[in-house]
Design a protein around this motif. Structure first.
Motif, PDB file in Angstrom:
ATOM      1  N   ALA A  82       4.687  10.086  -7.826  1.00 12.96           N
ATOM      2  CA  ALA A  82       6.133  10.371  -7.844  1.00 12.96           C
ATOM      3  C   ALA A  82       6.443  11.393  -8.942  1.00 12.96           C
ATOM      4  CB  ALA A  82       6.896   9.075  -8.098  1.00 12.96           C
ATOM      5  N   PRO A  83       7.466  12.209  -8.772  1.00  9.98           N
ATOM      6  CA  PRO A  83       8.417  12.212  -7.650  1.00  9.98           C
ATOM      7  C   PRO A  83       8.013  13.081  -6.466  1.00  9.98           C
ATOM      8  CG  PRO A  83       9.184  13.717  -9.321  1.00  9.98           C
ATOM      9  CD  PRO A  83       7.893  13.112  -9.845  1.00  9.98           C
ATOM     10  N   SER A  84       6.897  13.813  -6.555  1.00  6.56           N
ATOM     11  CA  SER A  84       6.545  14.730  -5.461  1.00  6.56           C
ATOM     12  C   SER A  84       6.302  13.979  -4.158  1.00  6.56           C
ATOM     13  CB  SER A  84       5.297  15.542  -5.847  1.00  6.56           C
ATOM     14  OG  SER A  84       4.205  14.678  -6.091  1.00  6.56           O
ATOM     15  N   SER A  85       5.618  12.836  -4.222  1.00 15.19           N
ATOM     16  CA  SER A  85       5.326  12.092  -2.998  1.00 15.19           C
ATOM     17  C   SER A  85       6.495  11.238  -2.546  1.00 15.19           C
ATOM     18  CB  SER A  85       4.094  11.209  -3.205  1.00 15.19           C
ATOM     19  OG  SER A  85       4.300  10.341  -4.315  1.00 15.19           O
ATOM     20  N   SER A  86       7.318  10.787  -3.475  1.00 12.04           N
ATOM     21  CA  SER A  86       8.421   9.894  -3.111  1.00 12.04           C
ATOM     22  C   SER A  86       9.643  10.647  -2.607  1.00 12.04           C
ATOM     23  CB  SER A  86       8.818   9.038  -4.313  1.00 12.04           C
ATOM     24  OG  SER A  86       9.235   9.850  -5.391  1.00 12.04           O
ATOM     25  N   ARG A  87       9.705  11.946  -2.859  1.00 15.37           N
ATOM     26  CA  ARG A  87      10.895  12.724  -2.506  1.00 15.37           C
ATOM     27  C   ARG A  87      11.132  12.724  -1.002  1.00 15.37           C
ATOM     28  NH1 ARG A  87       9.617  17.186  -4.994  1.00 15.37           N
ATOM     29  NH2 ARG A  87      10.684  16.609  -6.932  1.00 15.37           N
ATOM     30  N   ALA A 114       0.822  -1.211   0.000  1.00 13.45           N
ATOM     31  CA  ALA A 114       0.000   0.000   0.000  1.00 13.45           C
ATOM     32  C   ALA A 114       0.855   1.260   0.000  1.00 13.45           C
ATOM     33  CB  ALA A 114      -0.935  -0.007   1.213  1.00 13.45           C
ATOM     34  N   LEU A 115       1.888   1.290   0.847  1.00 10.34           N
ATOM     35  CA  LEU A 115       2.766   2.463   0.887  1.00 10.34           C
ATOM     36  C   LEU A 115       3.507   2.646  -0.428  1.00 10.34           C
ATOM     37  CD1 LEU A 115       4.537   2.710   4.361  1.00 10.34           C
ATOM     38  CD2 LEU A 115       3.049   4.377   3.281  1.00 10.34           C
ATOM     39  N   GLY A 116       3.995   1.547  -0.985  1.00 12.68           N
ATOM     40  CA  GLY A 116       4.707   1.642  -2.254  1.00 12.68           C
ATOM     41  C   GLY A 116       3.826   2.182  -3.366  1.00 12.68           C
ATOM     42  N   LEU A 117       2.603   1.678  -3.451  1.00 17.93           N
ATOM     43  CA  LEU A 117       1.670   2.175  -4.473  1.00 17.93           C
ATOM     44  C   LEU A 117       1.360   3.651  -4.266  1.00 17.93           C
ATOM     45  CD1 LEU A 117      -0.858  -0.813  -4.639  1.00 17.93           C
ATOM     46  CD2 LEU A 117       0.850  -0.200  -6.359  1.00 17.93           C
ATOM     47  N   MET A 118       1.144   4.048  -3.002  1.00 18.79           N
ATOM     48  CA  MET A 118       0.813   5.446  -2.716  1.00 18.79           C
ATOM     49  C   MET A 118       1.979   6.372  -3.043  1.00 18.79           C
ATOM     50  SD  MET A 118      -0.126   7.203   0.951  1.00 18.79           S
ATOM     51  CE  MET A 118       1.581   7.043   1.463  1.00 18.79           C
ATOM     52  N   PHE A 144       3.580  11.080   7.313  1.00 21.91           N
ATOM     53  CA  PHE A 144       3.096  10.563   8.594  1.00 21.91           C
ATOM     54  C   PHE A 144       2.897   9.050   8.540  1.00 21.91           C
ATOM     55  CE2 PHE A 144      -0.624   9.331  11.174  1.00 21.91           C
ATOM     56  CZ  PHE A 144      -0.099   9.581  12.438  1.00 21.91           C
ATOM     57  N   LEU A 145       2.260   8.568   7.470  1.00 21.47           N
ATOM     58  CA  LEU A 145       2.041   7.122   7.330  1.00 21.47           C
ATOM     59  C   LEU A 145       3.366   6.379   7.196  1.00 21.47           C
ATOM     60  CD1 LEU A 145      -1.041   7.015   4.912  1.00 21.47           C
ATOM     61  CD2 LEU A 145      -1.015   6.745   7.394  1.00 21.47           C
ATOM     62  N   ALA A 146       4.332   6.988   6.513  1.00 15.97           N
ATOM     63  CA  ALA A 146       5.646   6.360   6.367  1.00 15.97           C
ATOM     64  C   ALA A 146       6.349   6.235   7.710  1.00 15.97           C
ATOM     65  CB  ALA A 146       6.500   7.159   5.384  1.00 15.97           C
ATOM     66  N   VAL A 147       6.229   7.263   8.554  1.00 12.83           N
ATOM     67  CA  VAL A 147       6.844   7.220   9.888  1.00 12.83           C
ATOM     68  C   VAL A 147       6.225   6.109  10.727  1.00 12.83           C
ATOM     69  CG1 VAL A 147       7.088   8.473  12.061  1.00 12.83           C
ATOM     70  CG2 VAL A 147       7.560   9.635   9.909  1.00 12.83           C
ATOM     71  N   VAL A 148       4.888   6.074  10.768  1.00 14.23           N
ATOM     72  CA  VAL A 148       4.195   5.053  11.571  1.00 14.23           C
ATOM     73  C   VAL A 148       4.544   3.655  11.074  1.00 14.23           C
ATOM     74  CG1 VAL A 148       1.949   4.139  12.254  1.00 14.23           C
ATOM     75  CG2 VAL A 148       2.309   6.607  12.158  1.00 14.23           C
ATOM     76  N   ALA A 149       4.493   3.466   9.755  1.00 20.74           N
ATOM     77  CA  ALA A 149       4.787   2.143   9.184  1.00 20.74           C
ATOM     78  C   ALA A 149       6.230   1.735   9.447  1.00 20.74           C
ATOM     79  CB  ALA A 149       4.507   2.151   7.685  1.00 20.74           C
ATOM     80  N   GLY A 150       7.169   2.656   9.293  1.00 19.97           N
ATOM     81  CA  GLY A 150       8.571   2.338   9.516  1.00 19.97           C
ATOM     82  C   GLY A 150       8.851   1.919  10.944  1.00 19.97           C
ATOM     83  N   PRO A 186      -0.855  12.588  -1.723  1.00 13.94           N
ATOM     84  CA  PRO A 186      -0.811  12.398  -0.269  1.00 13.94           C
ATOM     85  C   PRO A 186      -0.265  13.565   0.537  1.00 13.94           C
ATOM     86  CG  PRO A 186       0.874  11.088  -1.351  1.00 13.94           C
ATOM     87  CD  PRO A 186       0.058  11.701  -2.435  1.00 13.94           C
ATOM     88  N   GLY A 187       0.756  14.273   0.040  1.00 15.26           N
ATOM     89  CA  GLY A 187       1.316  15.400   0.785  1.00 15.26           C
ATOM     90  C   GLY A 187       1.921  14.951   2.104  1.00 15.26           C
ATOM     91  N   LEU A 188       1.625  15.697   3.177  1.00 20.17           N
ATOM     92  CA  LEU A 188       2.180  15.394   4.490  1.00 20.17           C
ATOM     93  C   LEU A 188       1.642  14.092   5.058  1.00 20.17           C
ATOM     94  CD1 LEU A 188       2.135  18.937   6.180  1.00 20.17           C
ATOM     95  CD2 LEU A 188       4.111  17.690   5.281  1.00 20.17           C
ATOM     96  N   VAL A 189       0.471  13.672   4.593  1.00 21.50           N
ATOM     97  CA  VAL A 189      -0.109  12.418   5.091  1.00 21.50           C
ATOM     98  C   VAL A 189       0.811  11.249   4.770  1.00 21.50           C
ATOM     99  CG1 VAL A 189      -2.091  10.873   4.943  1.00 21.50           C
ATOM    100  CG2 VAL A 189      -2.432  13.348   4.866  1.00 21.50           C
ATOM    101  N   SER A 190       1.420  11.266   3.586  1.00 20.51           N
ATOM    102  CA  SER A 190       2.304  10.162   3.208  1.00 20.51           C
ATOM    103  C   SER A 190       3.510  10.080   4.133  1.00 20.51           C
ATOM    104  CB  SER A 190       2.761  10.325   1.756  1.00 20.51           C
ATOM    105  OG  SER A 190       3.561  11.481   1.605  1.00 20.51           O
TER     106      SER A 190
END
Length: 201
Positions: free
Chosen positions: A58-63, A49-53, A116-122, A110-114
């Motif tokens: 990309a690249p704005s969300s993946s940066r 899910a994170l990878g797809l999001m 936040f989700l990346a931090v929680v998931a990591g 996603p913006g900042l949400v991505s």
């Protein structure tokens, strides 16, 4: 009839105890760790899910989201290696999978949400990757394999999503469908957990 029942009972008594993170025999410590993210449903769902999001916009969300996930995942895995930390609830991974899958399904940037989700998931993924059935002196090797497998999973999912998003017709729709399926799977597991325990968390 009695012979069949006796055979079943014999197999039941001979079976070894099951463990969610038990190793696969014969492939080595590192490769067991590498397979770990793919054998635990909550781990696989959150990586997909994170990878797809991250890849969808990309690249704005993946940066920022991708490096954030990698840093927090590596830090929490290293912390787990050095200190005996109790694992966080894997339910958090399912919630992250649900939210990220829904964002992919509706194709929201996603913006900042991505982040936040990346931090929680990591953090949760790293603290829930403690290998079972591994000698203490080889825990680091198993965790190195787990980190490698998880990083490959999220990179491949993100790369596939970013590649499909470049096409003008049906490929971006396929990414959204994958996101909706991931969210549906996460929701189904959450409902089953709630039905079993009476509480999601």
């Amino acid at each position: 009839m009695k012979r069949g029942l006796a055979t079943i009972l014999l197999f039941m008594t001979a079976a070894e105890p099951a463990a969610a993170h038990s190793p696969v025999k014969g492939i080595g410590i590192f490769y067991n760790g590498m397979l770990h993210p793919y054998l635990v449903p909550g781990h696989l769902l959150v990586l997909l899910a994170l990878g797809l999001m991250i890849g969808q916009h990309a690249p704005s969300s993946s940066r920022y989201a991708l490096p954030t996930f990698l840093v927090t995942f590596l830090a929490s895995s290293a912390l787990l290696w050095w200190l005996p930390i109790a694992p966080l609830p894997e339910t958090l991974l399912l919630v992250v999978s649900l939210l990220a899958g829904l964002m992919v399904a509706v194709s929201v940037a996603p913006g900042l949400v991505s982040i936040f989700l990346a931090v929680v998931a990591g953090i949760v993924l790293g603290l829930n990757s403690n290998p079972e059935g591994v000698p203490p002196e080889q825990t680091g090797l198993a965790l190195a394999g787990t980190v490698s497998g998880a990083v490959l999973a999220i990179l491949y999912a993100g790369g596939l999503s970013a590649w499909l998003a470049r096409f003008p017709s049906w490929p971006p729709i396929a990414v959204r469908v994958l996101g909706s399926w991931t969210a549906a799977c996460a929701l189904l597991v959450l409902v089953l957990q709630y039905a079993k325990t009476g509480a999601v968390l």
